[in-house]
Design a protein around this motif. Structure first.
Motif, PDB file in Angstrom:
ATOM      1  N   VAL A 176      -8.368 -20.360  66.827  1.00 13.71           N
ATOM      2  CA  VAL A 176      -8.211 -21.284  67.953  1.00 13.71           C
ATOM      3  C   VAL A 176      -8.985 -22.582  67.716  1.00 13.71           C
ATOM      4  N   GLU A 177     -10.214 -22.454  67.238  1.00 11.45           N
ATOM      5  CA  GLU A 177     -11.050 -23.641  67.019  1.00 11.45           C
ATOM      6  C   GLU A 177     -10.744 -24.318  65.688  1.00 11.45           C
ATOM      7  N   THR A 178      -9.999 -23.631  64.814  1.00 12.62           N
ATOM      8  CA  THR A 178      -9.650 -24.090  63.454  1.00 12.62           C
ATOM      9  C   THR A 178     -10.890 -24.414  62.625  1.00 12.62           C
ATOM     10  N   CYS A 179     -12.005 -23.783  62.941  1.00 11.87           N
ATOM     11  CA  CYS A 179     -13.255 -23.957  62.202  1.00 11.87           C
ATOM     12  C   CYS A 179     -13.989 -22.623  62.131  1.00 11.87           C
ATOM     13  N   TRP A 180     -14.789 -22.472  61.069  1.00 13.39           N
ATOM     14  CA  TRP A 180     -15.632 -21.293  60.924  1.00 13.39           C
ATOM     15  C   TRP A 180     -17.072 -21.720  61.177  1.00 13.39           C
ATOM     16  N   TYR A 181     -17.668 -21.171  62.236  1.00 16.86           N
ATOM     17  CA  TYR A 181     -19.006 -21.591  62.654  1.00 16.86           C
ATOM     18  C   TYR A 181     -20.094 -20.572  62.311  1.00 16.86           C
ATOM     19  N   PHE A 182     -19.780 -19.560  61.500  1.00 23.42           N
ATOM     20  CA  PHE A 182     -20.704 -18.439  61.332  1.00 23.42           C
ATOM     21  C   PHE A 182     -21.343 -18.375  59.946  1.00 23.42           C
ATOM     22  N   GLU A 203     -19.832 -32.636  62.986  1.00 18.95           N
ATOM     23  CA  GLU A 203     -19.806 -34.092  63.009  1.00 18.95           C
ATOM     24  C   GLU A 203     -20.883 -34.717  62.130  1.00 18.95           C
ATOM     25  N   ASN A 204     -22.046 -34.075  62.000  1.00 17.98           N
ATOM     26  CA  ASN A 204     -23.180 -34.676  61.304  1.00 17.98           C
ATOM     27  C   ASN A 204     -23.365 -34.175  59.882  1.00 17.98           C
ATOM     28  N   ILE A 205     -22.367 -33.492  59.341  1.00 14.33           N
ATOM     29  CA  ILE A 205     -22.475 -32.941  57.988  1.00 14.33           C
ATOM     30  C   ILE A 205     -21.393 -33.556  57.108  1.00 14.33           C
ATOM     31  N   ASN A 206     -21.817 -34.092  55.984  1.00 12.22           N
ATOM     32  CA  ASN A 206     -20.853 -34.644  55.028  1.00 12.22           C
ATOM     33  C   ASN A 206     -20.029 -33.509  54.418  1.00 12.22           C
ATOM     34  N   GLY A 207     -18.760 -33.761  54.225  1.00 12.45           N
ATOM     35  CA  GLY A 207     -17.884 -32.749  53.653  1.00 12.45           C
ATOM     36  C   GLY A 207     -17.394 -31.734  54.655  1.00 12.45           C
ATOM     37  N   SER A 208     -17.526 -32.053  55.930  1.00 12.79           N
ATOM     38  CA  SER A 208     -17.063 -31.127  56.959  1.00 12.79           C
ATOM     39  C   SER A 208     -15.541 -31.079  56.995  1.00 12.79           C
ATOM     40  N   CYS A 209     -15.007 -29.915  57.355  1.00 15.53           N
ATOM     41  CA  CYS A 209     -13.556 -29.781  57.501  1.00 15.53           C
ATOM     42  C   CYS A 209     -13.068 -30.548  58.723  1.00 15.53           C
ATOM     43  N   TYR A 210     -11.828 -30.984  58.664  1.00 12.78           N
ATOM     44  CA  TYR A 210     -11.188 -31.545  59.837  1.00 12.78           C
ATOM     45  C   TYR A 210     -10.935 -30.447  60.860  1.00 12.78           C
ATOM     46  N   LYS A 211     -11.058 -30.810  62.114  1.00 14.17           N
ATOM     47  CA  LYS A 211     -10.824 -29.866  63.192  1.00 14.17           C
ATOM     48  C   LYS A 211      -9.555 -30.239  63.933  1.00 14.17           C
ATOM     49  N   THR A 212      -8.670 -29.260  64.084  1.00 15.05           N
ATOM     50  CA  THR A 212      -7.462 -29.472  64.875  1.00 15.05           C
ATOM     51  C   THR A 212      -7.778 -29.185  66.333  1.00 15.05           C
ATOM     52  N   SER A 213      -7.743 -30.206  67.144  1.00 15.66           N
ATOM     53  CA  SER A 213      -8.092 -30.040  68.555  1.00 15.66           C
ATOM     54  C   SER A 213      -6.833 -29.832  69.379  1.00 15.66           C
ATOM     55  N   TRP A 214      -6.579 -28.576  69.729  1.00 10.07           N
ATOM     56  CA  TRP A 214      -5.403 -28.270  70.537  1.00 10.07           C
ATOM     57  C   TRP A 214      -5.628 -28.710  71.976  1.00 10.07           C
ATOM     58  N   SER A 215      -4.551 -28.889  72.693  1.00  8.34           N
ATOM     59  CA  SER A 215      -4.665 -29.187  74.116  1.00  8.34           C
ATOM     60  C   SER A 215      -5.225 -27.967  74.843  1.00  8.34           C
ATOM     61  N   LEU A 247       1.021 -33.289  70.279  1.00  6.17           N
ATOM     62  CA  LEU A 247       0.526 -31.916  70.270  1.00  6.17           C
ATOM     63  C   LEU A 247      -0.962 -31.860  69.993  1.00  6.17           C
ATOM     64  N   LEU A 248      -1.429 -32.714  69.092  1.00  9.37           N
ATOM     65  CA  LEU A 248      -2.830 -32.712  68.705  1.00  9.37           C
ATOM     66  C   LEU A 248      -3.542 -33.906  69.326  1.00  9.37           C
ATOM     67  N   GLN A 249      -4.808 -33.733  69.553  1.00  6.32           N
ATOM     68  CA  GLN A 249      -5.561 -34.792  70.182  1.00  6.32           C
ATOM     69  C   GLN A 249      -6.612 -35.317  69.204  1.00  6.32           C
ATOM     70  N   ASN A 250      -6.385 -36.520  68.678  1.00 10.91           N
ATOM     71  CA  ASN A 250      -7.352 -37.182  67.816  1.00 10.91           C
ATOM     72  C   ASN A 250      -7.794 -36.311  66.640  1.00 10.91           C
ATOM     73  N   GLU A 251      -6.813 -35.729  65.966  1.00 13.23           N
ATOM     74  CA  GLU A 251      -7.154 -34.836  64.866  1.00 13.23           C
ATOM     75  C   GLU A 251      -7.950 -35.565  63.786  1.00 13.23           C
ATOM     76  N   GLU A 252      -7.570 -36.819  63.486  1.00 14.50           N
ATOM     77  CA  GLU A 252      -8.204 -37.518  62.393  1.00 14.50           C
ATOM     78  C   GLU A 252      -9.657 -37.887  62.695  1.00 14.50           C
ATOM     79  N   ALA A 253     -10.048 -37.873  63.951  1.00 15.14           N
ATOM     80  CA  ALA A 253     -11.396 -38.303  64.327  1.00 15.14           C
ATOM     81  C   ALA A 253     -12.335 -37.134  64.564  1.00 15.14           C
ATOM     82  N   GLN A 254     -11.867 -35.909  64.443  1.00 16.48           N
ATOM     83  CA  GLN A 254     -12.699 -34.766  64.777  1.00 16.48           C
ATOM     84  C   GLN A 254     -12.960 -33.893  63.558  1.00 16.48           C
ATOM     85  N   TYR A 255     -14.205 -33.432  63.466  1.00 16.37           N
ATOM     86  CA  TYR A 255     -14.641 -32.589  62.368  1.00 16.37           C
ATOM     87  C   TYR A 255     -15.281 -31.332  62.937  1.00 16.37           C
TER      88      TYR A 255
END
Length: 342
Positions: A94-100, A16-28, A5-13
């Motif tokens: 949808v993106e499972t991240c807050w970018y604002f 990417e360039n910020i320490n302490g970033s949340c994991y990102k759930t990458s849906w298909s 269901l998920l694509q490389n969840e453990e490798a995505q944040y």
């Protein structure tokens, strides 16, 4: 199954360039498109339906009654939720991240709380209005006037905005639990945490109106049932001059029933959220993010439900919609037309 269901969840944040970033759930791609379509449709339905309610009430002079003006203000709260909260919540879900950013996260959360409390206070005031209209119809026109409705609206909006923004922006919501907040937080999340004190206060601001509304509508339906029996018993002896009074009473009872359905819909949609928040606070936030997001969107859906209820149970709203959609209001002066069939 999870990896399918998920694509490389453990490798995505989220970042990417910020320490302490949340994991990102990458849906298909299929799931992402479906989610955007569903949440986008809910947002458009919320905006369109409540905008139609506001235009109808503002344009048609026959609808300028105390109860209907309260409905217009309630629709305004739902419309503002759809305009300022739902688009950003859709992207986050949808993106499972807050970018604002953190500041806008607090502003966004404050608006969400404000519109929630504004809605329940409106519904509480509407239930008081209906209670007097049904139980004491002779005094009702004297007690509940348009200025009184305006006062109720001002109280609902001012208190909701001041309470929500003051609690969130002063940091009172997470005072005393900073260690827990730091352990749970990461860059790219937007989920405010409330300490036990403010969870209790916020919950009381929901449950006190909740039980007030339930008590009032229980009394309303009991009285309405008694009135219906009395009218039925006296129907054979009713004089022609009394027909208009009977029609007005029938319309009031029907309006009360419809508003009761709207109240129940609100209470059902928001109850799981407050129960979840209380459980989370006292059990150290055990709810999985996905489940919490589903509960939040279940509450959001209430803002799209009210116009659907009106269209199903209010003939005047259906008639007003036809006039607006057909653009007759641009060709003819329809503001004084009769929208009530009874």
């Amino acid at each position: 199954m999870t990896s399918a269901l998920l694509q490389n969840e453990e490798a995505q944040y989220c970042f990417e360039n910020i320490n302490g970033s949340c994991y990102k759930t990458s849906w298909s791609s299929g799931i992402r498109i479906t989610l955007y379509v569903v949440l986008g449709f809910l947002t458009i339905l919320t905006l369109g339906g409540n905008l139609m309610v506001m235009i109808s009430i503002a344009y048609f002079k026959q609808l300028h009654s105390p109860t209907v003006i309260l409905l217009a203000s309630l629709a305004c709260a739902d419309f503002c939720l759809g305009l300022t909260v739902l688009p950003f919540s859709s992207i986050r879900s949808v993106e499972t991240c807050w970018y604002f950013g953190e500041t806008f996260c607090r502003f966004h959360s404050s608006l969400k709380l404000s519109f929630c409390y504004s809605s329940i206070f409106h519904l509480c005031f509407i239930s008081v209005d209906r209670y007097v209209a049904v139980t004491d119809p002779l005094i009702y026109p004297l007690k509940f006037t348009v200025p009184v409705s305006g006062m109720f609206i001002a109280v609902a909006w001012i208190f909701s905005l001041v309470y929500s923004f003051s609690v969130v922006f002063t940091g009172a919501n997470d005072k005393g639990i900073h260690e827990l907040v730091n352990a749970l937080s990461c860059v790219g999340s937007c989920q405010l945490v409330f300490n036990k004190t403010w969870v209790v206060v916020s919950s009381l601001l929901y449950f006190i109106p909740f039980f007030t509304v339930i008590a009032l509508y229980s009394k309303i339906f009991t009285v309405a049932k008694q009135q219906a029996r009395m009218i039925e018993m006296m129907s054979n002896n009713t004089q022609p001059s009394g027909n208009y009074s009977d029609r007005v009473r029938k319309r009031e009872r029907k309006a009360t029933k419809t508003l009761g359905i709207a109240v129940i819909a609100f209470l059902v949609c928001w109850l799981p959220f407050f129960i979840n928040v209380i459980i989370d606070t006292f059990l150290d936030f055990i709810t999985p993010p996905l489940l919490f997001d589903i509960v939040v969107w279940f509450t959001y859906s209430n803002s799209a439900i009210n116009p659907l209820i009106y269209s199903l149970f209010y003939p005047w709203f259906r008639k007003a919609m036809k006039v607006i959609v057909s653009c007759k209001m641009l060709q003819l002066d329809c503001s004084t037309m009769n929208l009530f069939t009874e």
